[in-house]
Design a protein around this motif. Sequence first.
Motif, PDB file in Angstrom:
ATOM      1  N   ASP A 111       0.574  -1.352  -0.408  1.00 51.91           N
ATOM      2  CA  ASP A 111      -0.229   0.286  -0.152  1.00 51.91           C
ATOM      3  C   ASP A 111       1.162   1.251   0.158  1.00 51.91           C
ATOM      4  O   ASP A 111       0.629   2.400  -0.277  1.00 51.91           O
ATOM      5  N   HIS A 112       2.263   1.113   0.671  1.00 54.84           N
ATOM      6  CA  HIS A 112       3.478   2.275  -0.002  1.00 54.84           C
ATOM      7  C   HIS A 112       4.464   2.386  -0.045  1.00 54.84           C
ATOM      8  O   HIS A 112       5.286   2.968  -0.692  1.00 54.84           O
ATOM      9  N   THR A 113       4.247   1.048  -1.184  1.00 50.55           N
ATOM     10  CA  THR A 113       5.229   1.140  -2.222  1.00 50.55           C
ATOM     11  C   THR A 113       4.272   0.623  -3.613  1.00 50.55           C
ATOM     12  O   THR A 113       3.736   1.108  -4.296  1.00 50.55           O
ATOM     13  N   CYS A 114       5.351   1.448  -4.510  1.00 50.92           N
ATOM     14  CA  CYS A 114       5.013   1.245  -5.879  1.00 50.92           C
ATOM     15  C   CYS A 114       6.915   1.004  -7.054  1.00 50.92           C
ATOM     16  O   CYS A 114       7.533   1.340  -6.510  1.00 50.92           O
ATOM     17  N   ILE A 115       6.363   0.659  -8.194  1.00 53.78           N
ATOM     18  CA  ILE A 115       7.618   0.339  -9.486  1.00 53.78           C
ATOM     19  C   ILE A 115       6.673   1.112 -10.352  1.00 53.78           C
ATOM     20  O   ILE A 115       6.583   1.884 -10.982  1.00 53.78           O
ATOM     21  N   TRP A 116       8.297   1.887 -10.993  1.00 51.96           N
ATOM     22  CA  TRP A 116       8.276   2.886 -11.824  1.00 51.96           C
ATOM     23  C   TRP A 116       9.080   3.074 -12.862  1.00 51.96           C
ATOM     24  O   TRP A 116      10.478   3.083 -11.933  1.00 51.96           O
ATOM     25  N   VAL A 117       8.705   3.088 -13.834  1.00 53.72           N
ATOM     26  CA  VAL A 117      10.074   2.677 -14.989  1.00 53.72           C
ATOM     27  C   VAL A 117      10.673   4.887 -15.277  1.00 53.72           C
ATOM     28  O   VAL A 117       9.480   4.707 -16.132  1.00 53.72           O
ATOM     29  N   GLY A 118      11.012   5.197 -14.942  1.00 58.82           N
ATOM     30  CA  GLY A 118      11.370   6.798 -16.110  1.00 58.82           C
ATOM     31  C   GLY A 118      12.385   7.421 -15.528  1.00 58.82           C
ATOM     32  O   GLY A 118      13.466   6.415 -14.704  1.00 58.82           O
ATOM     33  N   ASP A 119      13.266   8.266 -15.812  1.00 59.31           N
ATOM     34  CA  ASP A 119      14.276   9.283 -15.358  1.00 59.31           C
ATOM     35  C   ASP A 119      13.892  10.153 -14.271  1.00 59.31           C
ATOM     36  O   ASP A 119      12.937  11.003 -14.001  1.00 59.31           O
ATOM     37  N   ILE A 120      14.118   9.740 -13.586  1.00 57.60           N
ATOM     38  CA  ILE A 120      14.622   9.835 -11.718  1.00 57.60           C
ATOM     39  C   ILE A 120      14.576  11.790 -11.491  1.00 57.60           C
ATOM     40  O   ILE A 120      14.013  12.066 -10.207  1.00 57.60           O
ATOM     41  N   THR A 121      15.284  11.731 -12.361  1.00 62.06           N
ATOM     42  CA  THR A 121      15.785  13.859 -12.410  1.00 62.06           C
ATOM     43  C   THR A 121      14.045  14.602 -12.596  1.00 62.06           C
ATOM     44  O   THR A 121      14.461  15.270 -12.746  1.00 62.06           O
TER      45      THR A 121
END
Length: 298
Positions: A111-121
């Motif tokens: 409930d407090h985490t997620c996965i994300w592909v992208g530019d961290i900046t």
Amino acid sequence: MTILPLQLSDYRTSIDLDELTFVEPDATWDASVHAIFSELGASVPENVSTEEALHRLHGLLAPIDPFQLDVRLVEKIERIAAGVNKQQVRTDPLGLPNVSTKYSGNYPAADHTCIWVGDITQLGADVIVNAANSELLGCRLPNHACIDNAIHSAAGPRLRDDCATIIDRQQSHEQVGQAKITRGYALPARFVLHTVGLQLRPGSNPTVQERQQLVNAYRSCLDLASQVEVIRTIAFCAISTGVFSYPKREAAEIALTTVADWLEAHPQRFDRVIFNLYSTADARVYEDILDTYEGRQA
């Protein structure tokens, strides 16, 4: 004599960590980036594209030592960085779907985490994690394709200056598994956590001690971020993977388990922890673990 790692209280004031920083974006940064070369004692052909000029500027800045740039020049460079960042698509971490809405496993921190592909900046988290070297001064190789280089380029020169101040006060390089925090300057993120992950030989299997060092890197970031009251969202890169050669599946298991254990011990401290991955292939490693998660993996 053993030199103990510097604690937040030892450097918080010296880098003005709690001062709210807003860098005014340069609305004409595409013109400014060409003009700034002469101030750096360099030149760029007039027919070079804006993107190539920006690339060359980042390469020019990478090897420059801390505190070597005039304050006025630093301000110009930061405004260019902020202008570039403003044109990108910014991602709100609270708008990302939780693990609980996408994966079928029994992950305790779903409930407090997620996965994300992208530019961290370009992620608008309160703090992002940088996989740093032991000097904490950013990658000094011009235009090297690493996250350390990307974050320093997108933040501006004061990020390196703050890191240098911290290392000077510590009187030693940063140890593997430890972390320090600075402001984010031109970045969408207000803060940056700099942690030193271990480096392995390609194809080698981590030892028990090396696995613990990676656990420590994640814990150090969480412990440190929790000391800054305004931080509610934190984004992790995949520490020690990529060019540092830590096996990706084992690193993912350590990341997921360590974060889940920490959040269980500190309920409600963070609203969202994001696992930021470089590619969809990297994300699938996490997804496979999450879909079958039944308990402790690391």
